[in-house]
Design an enzyme around this catalytic site. Structure first.
Site, PDB file in Angstrom:
ATOM      1  N   ASP A  71     -11.020  -7.914  -0.038  1.00 14.62           N
ATOM      2  CA  ASP A  71     -11.352  -6.556   0.390  1.00 14.62           C
ATOM      3  C   ASP A  71     -12.186  -5.870  -0.680  1.00 14.62           C
ATOM      4  OD1 ASP A  71     -11.464  -4.056   1.498  1.00 14.62           O
ATOM      5  OD2 ASP A  71      -9.303  -3.715   1.533  1.00 14.62           O
ATOM      6  N   GLU A 129      -1.547  -5.727   8.957  1.00 14.54           N
ATOM      7  CA  GLU A 129      -1.538  -5.525   7.503  1.00 14.54           C
ATOM      8  C   GLU A 129      -0.193  -4.974   7.039  1.00 14.54           C
ATOM      9  OE1 GLU A 129      -4.263  -3.743   3.922  1.00 14.54           O
ATOM     10  OE2 GLU A 129      -4.558  -2.910   5.929  1.00 14.54           O
ATOM     11  N   GLU A 158     -11.645   0.111   9.385  1.00 13.78           N
ATOM     12  CA  GLU A 158     -10.577   1.057   9.055  1.00 13.78           C
ATOM     13  C   GLU A 158     -11.089   2.480   8.917  1.00 13.78           C
ATOM     14  OE1 GLU A 158      -9.737   1.209   4.400  1.00 13.78           O
ATOM     15  OE2 GLU A 158      -9.619  -0.843   5.156  1.00 13.78           O
ATOM     16  N   ASP A 167      -7.645   1.587  12.635  1.00 14.79           N
ATOM     17  CA  ASP A 167      -6.414   2.193  12.131  1.00 14.79           C
ATOM     18  C   ASP A 167      -5.961   3.196  13.179  1.00 14.79           C
ATOM     19  OD1 ASP A 167      -4.564   3.999  10.814  1.00 14.79           O
ATOM     20  OD2 ASP A 167      -5.176   3.053   8.938  1.00 14.79           O
ATOM     21  N   LYS A 214      -7.700  -7.376  -3.595  1.00 14.77           N
ATOM     22  CA  LYS A 214      -8.804  -6.460  -3.835  1.00 14.77           C
ATOM     23  C   LYS A 214      -9.830  -7.088  -4.763  1.00 14.77           C
ATOM     24  CE  LYS A 214      -7.054  -2.783  -1.699  1.00 14.77           C
ATOM     25  NZ  LYS A 214      -7.689  -2.158  -0.528  1.00 14.77           N
ATOM     26  N   HIS A 270      -5.567  -2.078  10.808  1.00 14.87           N
ATOM     27  CA  HIS A 270      -5.378  -1.633   9.429  1.00 14.87           C
ATOM     28  C   HIS A 270      -4.186  -0.694   9.378  1.00 14.87           C
ATOM     29  CE1 HIS A 270      -6.166   1.434   6.228  1.00 14.87           C
ATOM     30  NE2 HIS A 270      -6.432   0.345   5.512  1.00 14.87           N
ATOM     31  N   GLU A 323     -13.678  -8.222   3.709  1.00 15.52           N
ATOM     32  CA  GLU A 323     -13.440  -6.930   4.351  1.00 15.52           C
ATOM     33  C   GLU A 323     -14.261  -5.822   3.702  1.00 15.52           C
ATOM     34  OE1 GLU A 323      -9.574  -4.009   4.942  1.00 15.52           O
ATOM     35  OE2 GLU A 323      -9.337  -6.183   5.125  1.00 15.52           O
TER      36      GLU A 323
END
Length: 355
Positions: A172, A308, A224, A247, A144, A274, A198
């Site tokens: 991300d 993921e 996502e 997702d 992250k 995702h 991302e």
């Protein structure tokens, strides 16, 4: 993540029973209280429908109730119901879901490990997280970022130092940046060989993704928070993405997931589902990837489709199944049983059920 801290996670388990008594399970994104408010509405269309024809019922819902749009709990509910229906059909036919979707091309699915989370004390907590990722010897890792371009470079530099030069490093932002800030972050991170950036921008900023992609120093991944193939088509038409990230618990289940995969196929784009919920959604992602074609590749696939797998504590993933799904050497074996190939622990469901 960059926008806020989370203290827990919630997901909605869908249990569907066919007239022959076969039970299927699915997973819908979001809080059960939100999703259950759609139960009676959807039941009017779906109860009594032939399971093999259920996708026509979904299409009728979207066509008749177009004022609802496609973004929100209704589509999340349909996603979970579709998963559960395909699980039940697979059990009825004695076939894994991957064979229902297009054929089981591979027997195992490679993952990327999500970690390096932002915490209340990000500087103090970050290094131990990355060291744990390094100990796992994962070929691909996602961390992250998104607090600021300066912070991004600091976190990425440390991750690259600890993980080494051979690990594919993904980052991300969780849509926390505007175009100019995302560009500054990209410039700072370019020397560190980033596998993808991302969600640099808000999902609604389709034109922004198009502008950013034209100057991007690394691949862009997003999706996502997008619903149905229509959202993804707008993004692809804008030329804003390299890796699509549907997702399945939100975008429309396998029903829309296959359409999104065909969109990627037709536009020669990569795809990486995702997953952030529980074990049922994880199993769905595994079967989904196993069913995808290798095109435009053949025998040599330079970058396999990755699933993921987050390393955060998650009893919804580790405790809901009688035999949990496990990662070994960076891959997950595709469940071999019928349907999703999983056995849900009903006692665990009750233990974690929302009040």
């Amino acid at each position: 993540m960059s926008k806020s801290l989370a203290t827990g996670r919630a997901s909605t388990v869908v249990k569907l029973t066919l007239e022959n008594g076969v039970v299927g399970y699915g997973e819908a994104w979001g809080l059960p209280a939100f999703n259950r408010s759609y139960e009676a509405f959807l039941a009017n269309y779906l109860v009594g429908t032939d399971a093999f024809n259920i996708e026509h019922a979904y299409t009728r819902i979207l066509a008749r109730h177009y004022h609802f749009g496609v973004q929100g709990p209704m589509m999340a509910c349909i996603s979970g119901i579709d998963m559960a229906t395909k699980d039940a059909i697979g059990k009825t036919l004695g076939l894994p879901v991957s064979k229902l979707l297009g054929g089981k091309r591979i027997n195992s699915v490679p993952i990327y490990a999500s970690g390096g989370y932002l915490t209340e004390t990000p500087r103090e907590d970050y290094r131990p997280q990355v060291e744990l990722l390094a100990e796992g010897n994962y070929p691909a890792v996602k961390i992250k970022i998104g607090l600021s371009p300066e912070s991004d470079e600091e976190r990425v530099a440390m991750a690259r130092e600890i993980l080494g030069k051979d690990v594919e490093l993904l980052v991300d932002i969780n849509s926390n940046y505007t175009y100019d800030v995302a560009m500054e972050s990209m410039e700072r991170l370019a020397p560190y060989r980033i596998g993808w950036m991302e969600e640099p921008l808000n999902p609604a900023d389709i034109q922004g993704y198009g502008r950013l992609h034209k100057r991007a120093r690394m691949p862009i991944a997003t999706g996502e928070a997008l619903y149905t193939v229509f959202d993804f088509k707008n993004l692809v038409d804008a030329g804003g993405v390299d890796v699509l990230q549907p997702d399945l618990s939100l975008c429309g289940g396998f029903w829309q997931g296959r359409k999104i995969a065909e969109l990627a196929y037709a536009n020669h784009l990569r795809l990486s589902p995702h997953v952030w919920g529980g074990a049922i959604g994880l199993a769905a992602g595994i079967h989904f990837i196993a069913s995808l074609p290798a095109f435009p590749h053949s025998d040599n696939i330079p970058k396999p489709t990755l699933l993921e797998y987050d390393l955060g504590a998650n009893p919804l993933r580790t405790e809901l199944l009688k035999e949990p799904i496990v990662v070994k050497d960076g891959i997950i074996a595709v469940p071999e049983g019928p349907g999703l190939g999983i056995e849900v622990d009903e006692e665990a469901l009750l233990r974690y059920a929302a009040a």
